[in-house]
Write a protein that holds these residues in place. Structure first.
Motif, short mmCIF file in Angstrom:
data_model
loop_
_atom_site.label_atom_id
_atom_site.label_comp_id
_atom_site.label_asym_id
_atom_site.label_seq_id
_atom_site.Cartn_x
_atom_site.Cartn_y
_atom_site.Cartn_z
N GLY A 37 44.36 48.94 -54.67
CA GLY A 37 44.06 47.68 -55.06
C GLY A 37 44.59 46.26 -54.78
N MET A 38 45.86 46.41 -54.64
CA MET A 38 46.38 45.15 -54.30
C MET A 38 47.47 45.24 -53.17
SD MET A 38 47.46 43.18 -57.71
CE MET A 38 46.34 42.98 -58.83
N ALA A 39 47.61 44.10 -52.25
CA ALA A 39 48.45 44.15 -51.18
C ALA A 39 49.14 42.58 -51.17
CB ALA A 39 47.67 44.46 -49.71
N TYR A 40 50.49 42.69 -50.76
CA TYR A 40 51.21 41.71 -50.52
C TYR A 40 50.59 40.74 -49.63
CZ TYR A 40 54.34 44.02 -53.82
OH TYR A 40 54.92 44.75 -55.07
N THR A 41 50.89 39.50 -49.45
CA THR A 41 50.74 38.59 -48.46
C THR A 41 52.05 37.51 -48.33
OG1 THR A 41 49.66 36.89 -49.85
CG2 THR A 41 48.25 38.56 -48.80
N LEU A 42 52.34 37.36 -46.79
CA LEU A 42 53.44 36.50 -46.61
C LEU A 42 52.93 35.37 -45.71
CD1 LEU A 42 56.40 39.07 -46.16
CD2 LEU A 42 56.17 37.10 -47.81
N GLU A 43 53.37 34.14 -45.79
CA GLU A 43 52.97 33.17 -44.83
C GLU A 43 53.80 31.97 -44.84
OE1 GLU A 43 48.78 32.31 -45.43
OE2 GLU A 43 49.32 31.06 -47.35
N PHE A 44 54.06 31.49 -43.92
CA PHE A 44 54.85 30.12 -43.85
C PHE A 44 53.88 29.08 -44.60
CE2 PHE A 44 56.32 32.36 -40.00
CZ PHE A 44 57.57 32.73 -40.56
N VAL A 45 54.73 28.06 -45.19
CA VAL A 45 54.26 27.00 -45.97
C VAL A 45 54.44 25.69 -45.26
CG1 VAL A 45 54.16 25.72 -48.21
CG2 VAL A 45 54.18 28.26 -48.07
N ASP A 46 53.40 24.98 -44.83
CA ASP A 46 53.74 23.38 -44.41
C ASP A 46 53.54 22.50 -45.38
OD1 ASP A 46 54.43 24.42 -42.06
OD2 ASP A 46 52.42 24.61 -41.20
N SER A 47 52.69 22.76 -46.39
CA SER A 47 52.35 21.76 -47.37
C SER A 47 52.12 22.39 -48.67
CB SER A 47 51.19 21.04 -47.02
OG SER A 47 50.03 21.85 -47.03
N LEU A 48 52.69 22.02 -49.87
CA LEU A 48 52.40 22.58 -51.04
C LEU A 48 51.04 22.20 -51.84
CD1 LEU A 48 55.98 21.81 -52.44
CD2 LEU A 48 55.13 23.86 -51.47
N ASN A 49 50.53 23.14 -52.74
CA ASN A 49 49.56 22.85 -53.47
C ASN A 49 49.97 22.39 -54.89
OD1 ASN A 49 47.74 23.62 -51.43
ND2 ASN A 49 47.90 25.97 -52.17
N GLU A 50 49.23 21.61 -55.57
CA GLU A 50 49.60 21.13 -56.77
C GLU A 50 50.19 22.12 -57.92
OE1 GLU A 50 47.64 18.45 -60.24
OE2 GLU A 50 47.34 17.68 -58.23
N GLU A 51 49.29 23.35 -57.86
CA GLU A 51 49.61 24.57 -59.02
C GLU A 51 50.62 25.28 -58.38
OE1 GLU A 51 46.40 25.65 -56.09
OE2 GLU A 51 46.85 23.87 -57.34
N ASP A 52 51.27 25.08 -57.15
CA ASP A 52 52.30 26.30 -56.74
C ASP A 52 53.45 26.04 -57.64
OD1 ASP A 52 50.73 27.11 -54.62
OD2 ASP A 52 51.57 25.55 -53.30
N THR A 53 54.08 27.01 -57.79
CA THR A 53 55.46 27.38 -58.57
C THR A 53 56.35 27.67 -57.18
OG1 THR A 53 54.55 28.54 -60.39
CG2 THR A 53 56.91 28.83 -60.06
N ILE A 54 57.46 26.95 -57.29
CA ILE A 54 58.56 27.09 -56.32
C ILE A 54 59.82 27.80 -56.74
CG2 ILE A 54 59.92 25.76 -54.46
CD1 ILE A 54 57.64 23.64 -54.84
N PHE A 55 60.30 28.71 -56.33
CA PHE A 55 61.69 29.29 -56.43
C PHE A 55 62.62 29.17 -55.25
CE2 PHE A 55 58.30 31.87 -58.56
CZ PHE A 55 58.74 31.62 -59.95
N GLU A 56 63.58 29.04 -55.56
CA GLU A 56 64.90 29.01 -54.34
C GLU A 56 65.66 30.11 -54.47
OE1 GLU A 56 67.69 25.97 -52.13
OE2 GLU A 56 66.03 25.08 -53.20
N SER A 57 65.86 30.85 -53.51
CA SER A 57 66.62 31.91 -53.43
C SER A 57 67.69 32.16 -52.08
CB SER A 57 66.12 33.27 -53.74
OG SER A 57 66.91 34.44 -53.58
N ASN A 58 68.73 32.00 -52.13
CA ASN A 58 69.67 32.11 -51.03
C ASN A 58 69.29 30.93 -50.03
OD1 ASN A 58 71.57 34.23 -51.37
ND2 ASN A 58 69.87 35.66 -51.48
N GLY A 59 68.95 29.60 -50.62
CA GLY A 59 68.68 28.45 -49.73
C GLY A 59 67.25 28.67 -49.09
N VAL A 60 66.47 29.49 -49.45
CA VAL A 60 64.92 29.39 -49.00
C VAL A 60 64.23 29.24 -50.22
CG1 VAL A 60 63.10 30.97 -47.97
CG2 VAL A 60 65.67 30.98 -47.03
N LYS A 61 63.23 28.48 -50.01
CA LYS A 61 62.07 28.28 -50.86
C LYS A 61 61.02 29.23 -50.86
CE LYS A 61 62.29 23.13 -51.63
NZ LYS A 61 63.58 22.90 -50.51
#
Length: 107
Positions: A37-61
């Motif tokens: 039913g579901m699969a993970y996606t990973l991609e680099f981010v160059d700009s944020l969307n207004e509704e995004d939640t940002i976490f920071e872990s070990n220096g990476v957003k």
């Protein structure tokens, strides 16, 4: 809760971003696909969307959209090498079942 990266995963993401030469961080999400039913996606981010939640872990957003967050909240992302295979491993406490190949999951 939060989304976290192991030290190994954070180092790998930082290397990818440095080689790429730009990027704010890594977007983690889910899409509907696969046997379970579901699969993970990973991609680099160059700009944020207004509704995004940002976490920071070990220096990476880590950037997550609100629709994905309900399925992956509490997930830890690791980077593993096993023999000739290497890749990101998702440790998601919300997963109820995974398909045999490990590419998709259900919550």
């Amino acid at each position: 809760m939060a989304i976290t990266l192991t030290h190994t995963a954070a180092n790998r993401v930082e290397t990818f971003l440095a080689n790429r030469g730009k990027g704010l961080g890594l977007r983690l999400g889910v899409k509907t696909t696969g046997c379970s039913g579901m699969a993970y996606t990973l991609e680099f981010v160059d700009s944020l969307n207004e509704e995004d939640t940002i976490f920071e872990s070990n220096g990476v957003k880590i950037i997550v959209d609100p629709k994905s967050l309900v399925y992956i909240d509490g997930t830890e992302l690791d980077f593993t090498k096993e023999g000739l295979n290497e890749g990101f491993k998702f440790i998601n406490p919300n997963v109820k079942d995974e398909c045999g190949c490990g590419e998709s999951f259900t919550v």
